[in-house]
Enzyme design. Structure first.
Site, PDB file in Angstrom:
ATOM      1  N   PRO A  32       0.934  -1.020   0.033  1.00  0.00           N
ATOM      2  CA  PRO A  32       0.115  -0.040   0.095  1.00  0.00           C
ATOM      3  C   PRO A  32       0.967   1.240   0.143  1.00  0.00           C
ATOM      4  O   PRO A  32       1.524   1.464   0.864  1.00  0.00           O
ATOM      5  CB  PRO A  32      -1.048  -0.022   1.368  1.00  0.00           C
ATOM      6  CG  PRO A  32       0.157  -1.187   2.045  1.00  0.00           C
ATOM      7  CD  PRO A  32       0.817  -1.948   1.320  1.00  0.00           C
TER       8      PRO A  32
ATOM      9  N   ASP B  49       5.882   2.515   2.149  1.00  0.00           N
ATOM     10  CA  ASP B  49       4.941   1.306   2.414  1.00  0.00           C
ATOM     11  C   ASP B  49       4.309   1.627   3.747  1.00  0.00           C
ATOM     12  O   ASP B  49       4.537   1.574   4.614  1.00  0.00           O
ATOM     13  CB  ASP B  49       6.023   0.183   2.541  1.00  0.00           C
ATOM     14  CG  ASP B  49       5.417  -0.979   2.729  1.00  0.00           C
ATOM     15  OD1 ASP B  49       4.269  -1.031   3.100  1.00  0.00           O
ATOM     16  OD2 ASP B  49       5.830  -2.313   2.729  1.00  0.00           O
ATOM     17  N   HIS B  50       2.761   1.737   3.558  1.00  0.00           N
ATOM     18  CA  HIS B  50       2.044   2.352   4.513  1.00  0.00           C
ATOM     19  C   HIS B  50       2.142   1.129   5.715  1.00  0.00           C
ATOM     20  O   HIS B  50       1.479   1.347   6.807  1.00  0.00           O
ATOM     21  CB  HIS B  50       0.843   2.654   4.212  1.00  0.00           C
ATOM     22  CG  HIS B  50       0.038   3.839   4.779  1.00  0.00           C
ATOM     23  ND1 HIS B  50       0.414   4.146   6.079  1.00  0.00           N
ATOM     24  CD2 HIS B  50      -0.695   4.724   4.149  1.00  0.00           C
ATOM     25  CE1 HIS B  50      -0.264   4.923   6.298  1.00  0.00           C
ATOM     26  NE2 HIS B  50      -0.956   5.552   5.349  1.00  0.00           N
ATOM     27  N   ARG B  51       2.559  -0.194   5.355  1.00  0.00           N
ATOM     28  CA  ARG B  51       2.410  -1.035   6.378  1.00  0.00           C
ATOM     29  C   ARG B  51       3.595  -0.942   7.276  1.00  0.00           C
ATOM     30  O   ARG B  51       3.594  -1.396   8.350  1.00  0.00           O
ATOM     31  CB  ARG B  51       2.567  -2.619   5.797  1.00  0.00           C
ATOM     32  CG  ARG B  51       1.450  -2.933   4.907  1.00  0.00           C
ATOM     33  CD  ARG B  51       2.023  -4.302   3.757  1.00  0.00           C
ATOM     34  NE  ARG B  51       3.331  -4.149   3.307  1.00  0.00           N
ATOM     35  CZ  ARG B  51       3.756  -4.892   2.420  1.00  0.00           C
ATOM     36  NH1 ARG B  51       3.168  -6.084   2.379  1.00  0.00           N
ATOM     37  NH2 ARG B  51       4.942  -4.637   1.790  1.00  0.00           N
ATOM     38  N   VAL B  52       4.699  -0.076   6.935  1.00  0.00           N
ATOM     39  CA  VAL B  52       5.807   0.109   7.680  1.00  0.00           C
ATOM     40  C   VAL B  52       5.771   1.575   8.291  1.00  0.00           C
ATOM     41  O   VAL B  52       6.134   1.799   9.465  1.00  0.00           O
ATOM     42  CB  VAL B  52       7.095  -0.136   7.004  1.00  0.00           C
ATOM     43  CG1 VAL B  52       8.346   0.066   7.789  1.00  0.00           C
ATOM     44  CG2 VAL B  52       7.291  -1.325   6.276  1.00  0.00           C
TER      45      VAL B  52
END
Lengths: 463, 327
Positions: A261, A435-438
């Site tokens: 994402p 990276d929106h997960r990070v």
């Protein structure tokens, strides 16, 4: 020498093809380069050329048959030549050289022993076992001529004499299970060099990937001819089989864009001070014939900023975020057929001069196709710079396993307001894809502003 | 430096240790009477040089080893000779249950500083006299096992074995007795449990010992001519076994073959292969391969005997298969 005709792979996503029709009949002579069959894929119909001259000895997949990529569909050989046994076929009649145009009889090759030895037991004399060991013959495939089907030395030797003819065609086996079979060492270097083993063809037994296959793949020089290269140019106009590098770009970018994402943050950096400093540095380095580029300044600035934002020097690892100890900056380098990312290792500990020298060497080797192990992969963050193309700004796709990438535009004289006055400054757009997960927008913004701050106060780059 | 035979190197080791330490004695069948120096003439002439300390024994291997153990417990340093390793079977209880265990069962208060020398191998001596027990012997806790392949190693290791405070089984291969090699005149010792690189290469690691080292080095000549350079590691001692060099080598070559004369199943090749994958799994680019003897009672006929045992051409074939990714 018998040559196998295999179902070619046209494009990286092709797993099987249909035989549209055979252009030659069994027994008909064929010349190297002559079209012998037509193959339908889900996108097009193509002709297969013979890559050896001789006689089309066997057709193993009839028109209409759907065949997995790499499976043998026919055999080209000399008239009367003994053919190796074909998987799934039983013993054929003995060889008699034939001049008839009908399908010539196939030479007797030892067939798999099915009716004699009980399952799990091979009945072979010690000398035969020894001969099998020496010749690398699998005794379960040998038919014995001794009492009760016992395998004798002569059986092993006859089998070995027939089989090596197959070795001319490299084994390209795709394990039926879909599991990647690779040696531990191949896995180790694949991890080190960021190679996806699913894309590598194995040359070992049962298609096992060995270290040499990974190394050949990593250097973009396939260890064996790519199947597609054997195939005649497709009649469809404009269709161009994917090169290895395009396959890789397609696979990686699709994987990133569909699974990571992305979010984007753009900052404008006033580059006047940095450009002036660069001029001074290059003046000082003139005698050494070294030139620091704007990109080198950005590499160092980014590396310094990452030291303060360890969360962006990291990877998403399913159930954890893995932060990296070292800062390795990947830099995208354009090549005629695509692009690669070269890696400036430990960029935060290197001087601008070191980075400049290293970047020239890395980019030159990459463009000349002479990249060395370690030149690519292993990056913890990536920079893509299109400034030299006059691009004002753009967004880049995150380069897995990185948590972010910076897209760098050109430094352009732009009217800006400073202290209430309109002045002209060299403005460069820097866009972070994260990276929106990070990481999140706020942290991304702080990081982008840190890069901006370092570049706008550039003495920090040399101190 | 003089070139001497393996046999002569052993004799020199015995002579030097007999001269150095009055507690050293040599006992065995026919080592004085028979043509002067045992069935394979290793002790020839020593009886005259050291009167009373080289003694013939009855044909009773259990007694020979048993007496050796008792003498060793009492402070002597006996070297007992078993005429062939096949006769060690008769003394197995003494070797396994007594020599190897005394020290441990008596809380370290007792030592058994004894050497058991014995030739292994073949030579048209048929099924009961042509055996290789390297793997059996190397699996006994409390015992040390040496299997030198060269005259130099034979001398240095035998002297160390005699001075060692634990029982050492010293395997001498029949095929090696006549081989020659350089041995310095001055004294030297080789520690037990240290392997050695016998040929430096980069393509494949070969781990071997004893007679198979000689065959492997023959194979290396053929392979070198083809441009293949094996890295050859000689274990020299089978217990304790030093695999550090082999592992270091494997990390460089990523391929390994263990070459042994003995039976393949449950052999030392299996032990080495298991240890290599335990300690260097990530460096393996192929399964560890084994070259070993066929698992049959040894036939008498020369051609069948030859077919049963591994020789240089088997090593060449294994390396070829390894380099062609066929394992």
């Amino acid at each position: 020498m018998a040559t196998e005709i295999t179902m070619p792979q046209m494009g990286f996503d092709m797993t099987e093809g249909v035989i549209a029709n055979w252009l030659k009949a069994e027994g008909e002579p064929v010349n190297k380069g002559e079209a012998i069959a037509e193959i339908e894929t889900d996108k097009t119909t193509i002709q297969i050329e013979a890559f050896g001259s001789g006689v089309l000895r066997r057709i193993l997949a009839q028109a209409g048959a759907k065949v997995p990529v790499g499976d043998v569909i026919g055999i080209i050989g000399e008239p009367g030549e003994a053919l190796p046994p074909v998987k799934g076929e039983s013993a054929a009649p003995a060889a008699t050289p034939s001049t008839s145009t009908a399908a010539p009889p196939v030479a007797a090759a030892p067939a798999p022993a099915t009716e004699t030895a009980p399952v799990g037991m091979v009945n072979a004399t010690p000398v035969a076992q020894r001969a099998a060991q020496k010749l690398g013959v699998d005794l379960t495939s040998v038919k014995g001529t001794g009492p009760e089907g016992q395998i004798r030395k002569e059986d092993v030797e006859a089998f070995a004499a027939a089989v090596p003819k197959l070795e001319a065609a490299p084994a390209q086996v795709t394990p039926a299970s879909g599991r990647v079979i690779a040696t531990p060492y191949a896995k180790k270097i694949a991890t080190e060099q960021n190679v996806d083993l699913r894309e590598v063809k194995g040359s070992g037994p049962e298609g096992r990937i060995v270290a040499a296959d990974v190394q050949a793949y990593a250097s973009h020089a396939p260890s064996q001819p790519v199947v597609a290269q054997r195939v005649a140019a497709a009649p469809t106009a404009g269709r161009k089989p994917l090169t290895r590098i395009r396959q890789t770009i397609a696979q990686r970018m699709t994987q990133s864009k569909t699974t990571v994402p992305h979010f984007y943050i753009t900052v404008q950096v006033e580059m006047d001070a940095a450009l002036k400093l660069r001029e001074q540095i290059n003046e000082a380095l003139k005698s050494e014939n070294i030139k620091v580029s704007v990109n080198d300044l950005i590499v160092r600035a980014t590396a310094m900023a990452l030291r303060r934002f360890p969360n962006l020097n990291a990877s998403f690892a399913g159930d954890a975020i893995e932060q990296r100890d070292q800062v390795h900056i990947g830099v995208a380098v354009a090549l005629p057929g695509g692009l690669v990312t070269v890696t400036v290792r430990d960029a935060d500990t290197k001087s601008l001069k070191q980075i400049a020298v290293e970047m020239v060497a890395l980019a030159t080797r990459a463009r000349d196709g002479k990249a060395q192990a370690g030149d690519m992969g292993g990056q913890t963050f990536t920079i893509s710079n299109l400034g030299m193309y006059g691009v004002e700004s753009f967004v880049a796709i995150v380069n897995p396993p990185d948590a972010g990438i910076l897209a760098i535009g050109a430094s352009t004289p732009t009217p800006v307001v400073r202290d209430g006055q309109m002045v002209i400054r060299n403005i460069m757009h820097v866009t972070l894809s994260g990276d929106h997960r990070v990481t999140d927008g706020a942290e991304g913004a702080q990081f982008a502003n840190e890069v901006k701050r370092i570049l706008e106060n550039p003495w920090g780059l040399v101190l | 430096m003089a070139e001497i035979t393996y046999r002569e190197a052993l004799k020199r080791a015995l002579r030097e240790e007999l001269a150095r330490d009055p507690e050293v004695v040599v006992w065995g069948e026919d080592i004085v009477a028979y043509g002067g120096g045992g069935a394979y003439a290793v002790t020839a002439g020593l009886a005259k040089e050291f009167p009373g300390r080289i003694r013939d024994t009855p044909i009773a291997e259990e007694a020979i080893v048993g007496v050796g153990i008792g003498a060793a417990m009492g402070g002597m340093r006996p070297v007992v000779e078993l005429m062939t390793i096949n006769f060690a079977l008769v003394a197995w209880d003494q070797i396994v249950n007594h020599a190897a265990k005394q020290h441990h069962m008596f809380n370290g208060t007792i030592n058994v500083p004894m050497v058991m020398r014995s030739p292994a191998g073949f030579g048209r001596t048929a099924a009961t006299h042509s055996q290789n027990f390297d793997a059996w012997l190397a699996s006994i806790p409390g015992l040390k096992v040496a299997a030198p392949a060269t005259p130099y190693d034979a001398k240095g290791l035998l002297k160390t074995a005699i001075r060692d405070n634990d029982p050492v089984f010293f395997i001498e291969h029949l095929a090696l007795y006549g081989t020659r090699g350089e041995v310095p005149d001055e004294e030297y010792l080789i520690p037990l449990g240290v392997s050695e690189r016998k040929h430096a290469g980069k393509d494949v690691t070969i781990v071997t010992w004893g007679r198979m080292l000689v065959e492997t080095l023959k194979a290396v000549k053929t392979l070198s001519a083809e441009g293949i350079e094996p890295d050859v590691i000689d274990l020299r001692t089978l217990r304790p076994m030093d695999l550090s060099l082999a592992i270091e080598s494997l990390k460089k070559t990523n391929r390994a073959i263990v070459v042994e004369e003995g039976w393949r199943s449950v052999g030392l090749g299996a032990e080495v292969a298991a240890s290599l994958q335990e300690q260097a799994f990530n460096y393996l680019d192929a399964p560890v391969a084994r070259v070993a003897g066929l698992e049959v009672p040894m036939p008498y006929a020369r051609n069948l005997e030859h077919a049963t045992l591994p020789f240089a051409d088997d090593v060449v074939a294994a390396v070829h298969a390894m380099m062609a990714n066929k394992y």
